[in-house]
Design an enzyme around this catalytic site. Structure first.
Site, PDB file in Angstrom:
ATOM      1  N   ASP A 223       0.703  -0.839   0.145  1.00  0.00           N
ATOM      2  CA  ASP A 223      -0.183  -0.143   0.090  1.00  0.00           C
ATOM      3  C   ASP A 223       1.050   1.209  -0.065  1.00  0.00           C
ATOM      4  O   ASP A 223       1.813   1.521   1.423  1.00  0.00           O
ATOM      5  CB  ASP A 223      -0.615   0.204   1.551  1.00  0.00           C
ATOM      6  CG  ASP A 223      -1.776  -1.240   1.510  1.00  0.00           C
ATOM      7  OD1 ASP A 223      -1.651  -1.946   0.285  1.00  0.00           O
ATOM      8  OD2 ASP A 223      -3.134  -1.149   1.956  1.00  0.00           O
TER       9      ASP A 223
ATOM     10  N   HIS B 273       4.746  -7.133  -0.355  1.00  0.00           N
ATOM     11  CA  HIS B 273       4.256  -8.536  -0.065  1.00  0.00           C
ATOM     12  C   HIS B 273       4.977  -8.396  -1.397  1.00  0.00           C
ATOM     13  O   HIS B 273       5.145  -7.603  -2.932  1.00  0.00           O
ATOM     14  CB  HIS B 273       3.190  -8.369  -0.958  1.00  0.00           C
ATOM     15  CG  HIS B 273       1.738  -8.288   0.742  1.00  0.00           C
ATOM     16  ND1 HIS B 273       1.432  -9.597   1.421  1.00  0.00           N
ATOM     17  CD2 HIS B 273       1.631  -7.346   1.555  1.00  0.00           C
ATOM     18  CE1 HIS B 273       0.961  -9.691   1.872  1.00  0.00           C
ATOM     19  NE2 HIS B 273       0.893  -8.226   3.044  1.00  0.00           N
TER      20      HIS B 273
ATOM     21  N   SER C 211       8.466   4.518   4.686  1.00  0.00           N
ATOM     22  CA  SER C 211      10.519   4.028   4.156  1.00  0.00           C
ATOM     23  C   SER C 211       9.889   3.117   2.485  1.00  0.00           C
ATOM     24  O   SER C 211       8.621   4.195   2.185  1.00  0.00           O
ATOM     25  CB  SER C 211      10.039   2.646   5.092  1.00  0.00           C
ATOM     26  OG  SER C 211       8.172   1.422   5.504  1.00  0.00           O
TER      27      SER C 211
END
Length: 950
Positions: free
Chosen positions: A766, A824, A911
């Site tokens: 996301d 992911h 990040s």
């Protein structure tokens, strides 16, 4: 493109059949004197009928270019001078600095014809004393054409001798009248076209994408020169310098939709990115909540509506002191292919004179509601019933002429108000911000959608009615020829005759009906599209049509491809085609132009209509007061898409809306001061700054691992408006803030697109993301670190893999604090060993990435290789940042992972994931690349498709 204006009449042309190429290298300049405070110099070289430009060098009085240009001497006109002009690039204009005029015969001395370096004084001929403003260093070489082995010295002597006979004055007229402006000399243009054996074109056919546009000069590289008039299409083409290292052709850098539309001409084909046009009328609002005024003596409601769709934002005028306002304001906008799943957002605001505007309520309207109600064509003829579309005849000629050309009988064009009867009414319940009100507030709108094919047929029929001069409802050969002439068609006589034979009609005795002609023109548009696409894919000219040139239809040389439509300016508003993708399509532009009258026409109740205001970037900006905009600009910087400022704008890919990233004011200002201050680079690279950032990040991680940090969870959720229904566990289960920060989500919260199709690449996190087909493109637009390279990014972790990613594809997933912080696997494959590179803790905020600091190459990072079957090696670089506690990889080394499997998580802070692919392996989705080219991040979620395998 522009033809430069000259101070003296155009000279005659005596073409010399030389096989030589003059190689000019613009090396550098020294001791430049500028009248401006900041000097951003660039050089423009004028060589006979060619024009070249170097990129501008920022803030330098001793710029180095080292740009090479190859100037063919074949066909050189009788000019004995080479003209070089030095310009100072400013933000909105350019400033003349000086020039150099070089006699050709003085370039080479003796028998030396390779890498002859000379220095020349740059003279400002516009000053009274014609003072020198610096020194220019150039290198010259003579090289023979690859296909011919010639004596260089003999050819050069022959060339000079030829130019001495009947030579003209220099290319520049002593600088006094030289002007590199947008003005076109019609006589010079027509004469040049004749001299080069081309058909003279109308002035409106000259495109304008060079000259002042330094971005264009920067983005195109090294360039062999080509004639100003391209023999394949008769258009002016002025070569400019590309950036070094940029390949001329790259399978990733050019999409299938980049047809060979001549620069400056409107696009007209069957493969438009535009799906159709949406017409919306904001009618009224009812039962708005009676919000209290400042004195609490009554209600204060001066409502207006903000409408957002994709990158387009509009705002109505406000209605004074009314809980049931009537607006009757209208909008027209195109819907692109990738916008079909977007929603239109309506926000009702209360205008305040002293304070900020207040949010009243909002509603979303899915555009699919309109697309499902779109008119359908006849299944046999594919023609639309134009009576059901309620169209107007476009006026392509003066008002009096148009009135005489339109038939007095037969099917007359519908009136403007007739369009309103096809509008579909909708009532949208408003979600009120203040839940204490129980009002059933609603927003009433009317909408309609016209497919692109219907717009195109509407255009044809309206145009045919104008040129049906005998009011017969049919078209003979001469009327068709006049129609095609009006739209700049290059169709040949043979092609037009084939329209008659298609319907078994004799051209001298029978006419085509309107339906028959529309069918033929629609088929011709389809043929044009196929030819353009084939030309783009094969990177070669379209096969020429060996047909006789017509006396009635204006066309280019017989070797040129036929085009049914060839206009550089809108016939309604005379606006030239601009550079934005949405402005390429003439049908969309014409439909929008002709809709302006509808937008301001009176409604069915006689109430005067108004067009909404359209000068906003986002709905938040449209709801701001003027003084808040001023304060925001002064403190945060420019508020616009792609701006390198503290106003960070992203586009939500799910809704299409432009959002302003939410962060605390002190954080926003602090980052801007640190990374965009006067001495920011020097200060941030100091040991003290690096040590401070690291200690702050460590302490922040320790703080959020403490039990006391759980108290910060509810305020964080409220500030960012997080949806906790997606979380796998309830909020009360989190003992520390970090546990909440890297929380897991329910499996159904992030579905994976095409989970069993390994050719589909999905988003890894996301995040706010950017996508670049090549690393060189990424460094040009987004990553501005001076020392950034794949080698520095990989460090000593995987140096053996650096060559595999040489100018490969790259995407960046930037996670803000409010994002789900588990990341992911974007592709299926076998996981390699994660290797950590210790480093600094700079922020990954766009202001830092777009500064001169090499954030990705300096920050702490973990490299995770994934070996795939079809995509080769994919490298995932997990970059830590300011306030990030640590990066944790949860997947096991050597494991076979599927797309969407969890790879790891970041603890508190911002990040980034940088994912690199080998060159030529993937194609990113076009909407994502288009946003990235505008320096606009796209908000994506885990599992969304972002690319496909080649």
């Amino acid at each position: 493109m522009r033809l430069l204006r000259r101070g003296k009449p155009q000279h005659e042309v005596y073409s010399h059949p030389s096989n030589l190429v003059l190689k000019l290298v613009v090396l550098k300049a020294e001791n430049l004197v500028s009248t401006k405070k900041i000097c951003n110099p660039y050089v423009v070289v004028h060589a006979n009928k060619y024009r070249y430009s170097t990129p501008a060098v920022a803030k330098s009085v001793a710029p180095e270019w080292n740009d090479e240009f190859q100037i063919p001497l074949n066909g050189w006109s009788s000019v004995t001078k080479l003209g070089i002009v030095v310009w100072n690039k400013e933000r909105f204009r350019k400033d003349y600095m000086g020039e150099v005029n070089i006699d050709l015969e003085t370039i080479f001395k003796g028998n030396e014809y390779s890498n002859v370096t000379s220095e020349y004084k740059i003279t400002n001929v516009n000053s009274q004393d014609q003072e020198d403003i610096g020194t220019l260093f150039l290198s010259f070489s003579l090289v023979a054409d690859d296909a011919a082995k010639v004596d260089v010295a003999e050819q050069w002597s022959s060339f000079l001798e030829f130019n001495k006979n009947g030579s003209s004055s220099g290319f520049l007229s002593d600088g006094a009248d030289f002007d590199d402006s947008d003005e076109i000399n019609p006589a010079a243009y027509d004469k040049l076209a004749e001299e080069l054996g081309q058909t003279s074109l109308n002035n409106s056919d000259v495109s304008d994408v060079s000259g002042n546009n330094s971005d264009y000069a920067t983005n195109h590289s090294s360039a062999k020169a080509e004639p100003m008039v391209n023999p394949s299409n008769g258009l002016l083409t002025i070569p400019v310098k590309e950036k070094s290292g940029q390949k001329k052709s790259n399978s990733n850098s050019k999409s299938d939709d980049d047809e060979t539309i001549p620069s400056g001409y409107y696009e007209f084909n069957a493969k438009s990115q535009v799906v159709g046009l949406v017409y919306i009328e904001i009618v009224s609002a009812t039962d708005l909540p009676p919000q209290r005024n400042m004195t609490r003596t009554g209600f204060d409601m001066d409502p207006f509506v903000v409408v957002s769709f994709g990158k387009k934002t509009f705002r109505t005028h406000h209605i004074r002191h009314n809980l049931n306002p009537v607006f009757n304001e209208k909008i027209v906008f195109p819907v692109l292919q990738h916008e079909q799943k977007y929603s239109v957002n309506f926000t009702v605001m209360d205008k305040d004179k002293l304070s900020l505007h207040d949010l009243v309520g909002s509603a979303d309207f899915e555009i699919q509601n309109l697309l499902s109600k779109a008119p359908q064509p006849d299944p046999k003829t594919l023609l639309y019933d134009l009576d059901a579309l309620g169209y107007k005849t476009p006026k392509f000629m003066p008002e009096d002429e148009a009135n005489t050309a339109v038939p007095a009988s037969g099917t007359a064009p519908s009136s403007v108000s007739n369009e309103d009867q096809f509008m579909v009414p909708f009532e949208l319940p408003l979600t009120l911000k203040n839940t204490k009100y129980t009002n059933k507030s609603k927003l009433s709108i009317k909408c309609r959608f016209l497919p692109y094919a219907a717009l195109r047929q509407q255009f044809w029929r309206g145009l045919i009615k104008i040129f049906d001069t005998d009011n017969s409802g049919t078209m003979n050969f001469f009327e068709i020829s006049e129609l095609l002439e009006a739209i700049g068609s290059t169709l040949t006589e043979t092609t037009v005759l084939s329209y008659f034979s298609r319907f078994n009609k004799e051209v001298e005795k029978e006419d085509l009906s309107i339906d028959e002609l529309v069918i033929c023109l629609e088929d011709q548009v389809l043929k044009d599209t196929i030819e353009q696409q084939s030309n783009s894919e094969n990177n070669s000219d379209v096969n020429s049509h060996n047909s006789e040139k017509s006396d009635f239809i204006r066309g280019l040389d017989t070797g040129a491809p036929e085009r049914v439509f060839h206009l550089s300016a809108c016939p309604l508003c005379n606006q030239p085609r601009l550079d934005k993708r949405a402005e390429l399509d003439i049908i969309t532009h014409l439909a929008t132009c002709s809709s302006q009258e509808w937008a301001t026409a009176a409604g069915g109740d006689g109430t005067a209509g108004r067009a909404v205001l359209n000068s906003f970037v986002s709905s938040k900006q449209a709801g701001k007061r003027w003084f808040s905009k001023v304060v925001s600009k002064v403190t945060y910087g420019n508020y616009e898409i792609g701006a390198n400022s503290a106003n960070i704008l992203v586009q939500d890919r799910a809704t299409g809306l432009i959002q302003e990233e939410k962060m605390s004011t002190y954080v926003r200002l602090g980052i801007r001061i640190l990374y965009q201050g006067i001495r920011s680079q020097k200060n941030m690279e100091s040991k003290n700054a690096k040590s401070l950032l690291k200690s702050l990040s460590v302490r922040q991680g320790e703080k959020y691992d403490s039990l006391e940090s759980a108290a910060a969870i509810p305020p964080f959720i409220k500030f960012h408006g997080l949806n906790m229904e997606e979380a796998l566990e309830p909020v009360e289960n989190f003992k520390t803030f970090n546990e909440f920060f890297y929380r897991k989500l329910k499996p159904e919260a992030r579905p994976i697109d095409a989970p069993f199709d390994d050719s589909v690449i999905t988003a890894a996190a996301d995040s706010r993301s950017t996508y670049f087909p090549t690393i060189s493109k990424a460094t040009e637009i987004w990553i501005k670190g001076c020392d950034f390279s794949v080698s520095r990014l990989f460090g000593d972790a995987y140096p053996e893999h650096v060559d595999k990613f040489d100018n490969g594809s790259l995407c960046i997933f930037r996670l803000a604090p409010q994002d789900y912080h588990r990341f992911h696997v974007p592709v299926a494959g076998v996981l390699g060993e994660p290797r950590t590179i210790e480093g600094d803790y700079y922020t990954v905020n766009p202001m830092a990435i777009r500064s001169t600091l090499d954030v990705f190459g300096e920050n702490v990072r973990v490299l995770v290789p994934i070996q795939t079957k079809n995509l080769g090696l994919v490298m995932v670089v997990c970059v830590g940042a300011m306030m990030v506690g640590s990066t944790v990889i949860t997947a096991e080394t050597g494991a076979t992972v599927n797309k969407g499997d969890e790879l790891g998580y970041f603890q508190f802070g911002g990040s980034t994931l940088v994912v690199l692919f080998e060159p030529g392996r993937i194609n990113f989705d076009k909407d994502l690349v288009a946003n990235s080219e505008e320096a606009l991040e796209t908000l994506v979620r885990v599992g969304m498709q972002v690319a496909t395998a080649v």
